[in-house]
Design a protein around this motif. Structure first.
Motif, PDB file in Angstrom:
ATOM      1  N   THR A   3       1.112  -0.417  -4.379  1.00 32.76           N
ATOM      2  CA  THR A   3       2.411   0.232  -4.156  1.00 32.76           C
ATOM      3  C   THR A   3       3.478  -0.295  -5.105  1.00 32.76           C
ATOM      4  N   ASN A   4       3.486  -1.635  -5.312  1.00 30.43           N
ATOM      5  CA  ASN A   4       4.473  -2.243  -6.218  1.00 30.43           C
ATOM      6  C   ASN A   4       4.335  -1.687  -7.629  1.00 30.43           C
ATOM      7  N   ASP A   5       3.072  -1.516  -8.092  1.00 28.42           N
ATOM      8  CA  ASP A   5       2.820  -1.013  -9.448  1.00 28.42           C
ATOM      9  C   ASP A   5       3.344   0.415  -9.591  1.00 28.42           C
ATOM     10  N   LYS A   7       5.765   1.811  -7.806  1.00 25.95           N
ATOM     11  CA  LYS A   7       7.242   1.768  -7.794  1.00 25.95           C
ATOM     12  C   LYS A   7       7.776   1.334  -9.147  1.00 25.95           C
ATOM     13  N   LEU A   8       7.109   0.334  -9.750  1.00 22.59           N
ATOM     14  CA  LEU A   8       7.588  -0.187 -11.034  1.00 22.59           C
ATOM     15  C   LEU A   8       7.374   0.847 -12.140  1.00 22.59           C
ATOM     16  N   TYR A  49       9.969  -6.500 -12.991  1.00 22.12           N
ATOM     17  CA  TYR A  49       8.624  -6.706 -12.435  1.00 22.12           C
ATOM     18  C   TYR A  49       8.627  -7.905 -11.481  1.00 22.12           C
ATOM     19  N   SER A  51      11.109  -9.281  -9.987  1.00 22.91           N
ATOM     20  CA  SER A  51      11.951  -9.042  -8.799  1.00 22.91           C
ATOM     21  C   SER A  51      11.177  -8.237  -7.755  1.00 22.91           C
ATOM     22  N   GLN A  52      10.353  -7.295  -8.233  1.00 23.42           N
ATOM     23  CA  GLN A  52       9.580  -6.488  -7.277  1.00 23.42           C
ATOM     24  C   GLN A  52       8.507  -7.309  -6.575  1.00 23.42           C
ATOM     25  N   LEU A  53       8.100  -8.412  -7.222  1.00 26.42           N
ATOM     26  CA  LEU A  53       7.103  -9.284  -6.596  1.00 26.42           C
ATOM     27  C   LEU A  53       7.759 -10.276  -5.637  1.00 26.42           C
ATOM     28  N   GLY A  54       9.093 -10.275  -5.600  1.00 31.68           N
ATOM     29  CA  GLY A  54       9.794 -11.151  -4.660  1.00 31.68           C
ATOM     30  C   GLY A  54      10.403 -12.386  -5.295  1.00 31.68           C
TER      31      GLY A  54
END
Ligand SMILES: C[S@@+](CC[C@H](N)C(=O)[O-])C[C@H]1O[C@@H](n2cnc3c(N)ncnc32)[C@H](O)[C@@H]1O
Length: 194
Positions: A3-5, A7-8, A49, A51-54
């Protein structure tokens, strides 16, 4: 695709950005989310990238337009974990400590006389057990650089600069530029002793 990929990829497409640097993606499989510094962030493909990983990301560049661009994306997307700032790395005067410092294809643009101070400053501002990721162009006897960047690493120079750190990854492989020219790059993920 995770999902993260997805979104990015959508975010990158929306703002015409390249995907994150492949070494940042690989490093993020090892480095746990924490406080990160993206040095020479440009318009922020790696910062976004992370930031999306936390990761809680500070993104710095000496190009005010790049930082304005990243700030605009951050504002439009409502991103709360990227702090983008204009900063000249040559100053070697970081004022916070980080779990992860990324410096991809940026070192070669710095003033040669400041590189040792910049690396020492990055090391000093890495928390114990934290990581530095560096990808930088080289100029060696075997493969003289066809591009005269302001600063080019000698063979083994980056490894020596990180004596005492754990070399999680280190190579000086040959890469091919868009022009077809071949250039050696040092790629290093190093962990500071805990
Ligand atoms: C080739 S880009 C790499 C961008 C990014 N790290 C990446 O992987 O996509 C080099 C970046 O370094 C920045 N830069 C060059 N000299 C700098 C300096 N003295 N201080 C901060 N940033 C610098 C440039 O403005 C540019 O955005």
């Amino acid at each position: 695709m995770a999902t993260n990929d997805i979104k990015l990829a959508a975010l990158n497409a929306r703002y015409g950005m390249n995907p994150p640097h492949s070494e940042v993606v690989l490093a993020s499989e090892i480095v746990r989310p924490g406080k990160a510094l993206d040095t020479g962030c440009s318009t922020g493909r790696n910062a976004l990238y992370l930031s999306q990983l936390g990761f809680d990301v500070t993104a710095v560049d000496n190009n005010p337009r790049a930082i304005e661009g990243l700030k605009s994306v951050v504002a439009q997307e409502g991103i709360t974990n990227i702090d983008a700032r204009v900063y000249d790395l040559n100053l070697a005067s970081l004022d916070e400590d980080y779990d992860f410092i990324a410096c991809t294809v940026t070192l070669m643009f710095l003033e040669p006389s400041r590189v040792n101070a910049v690396l020492a400053d990055m090391q000093a501002h890495t928390r114990p057990g934290g990581y530095n990721l560096i990808v930088a162009a080289m100029d060696t006897a075997a493969h003289p650089s066809p591009v005269r960047f302001p600063f080019l690493l000698d063979a083994g120079e980056l490894r020596e600069a990180y004596a005492g750190w754990e070399m999680v990854k280190y190579n000086e492989d040959l890469g091919t530029m868009h022009s077809g020219a071949q250039l050696q790059f040092a790629t290093m993920l190093a962990r500071k002793p805990g």
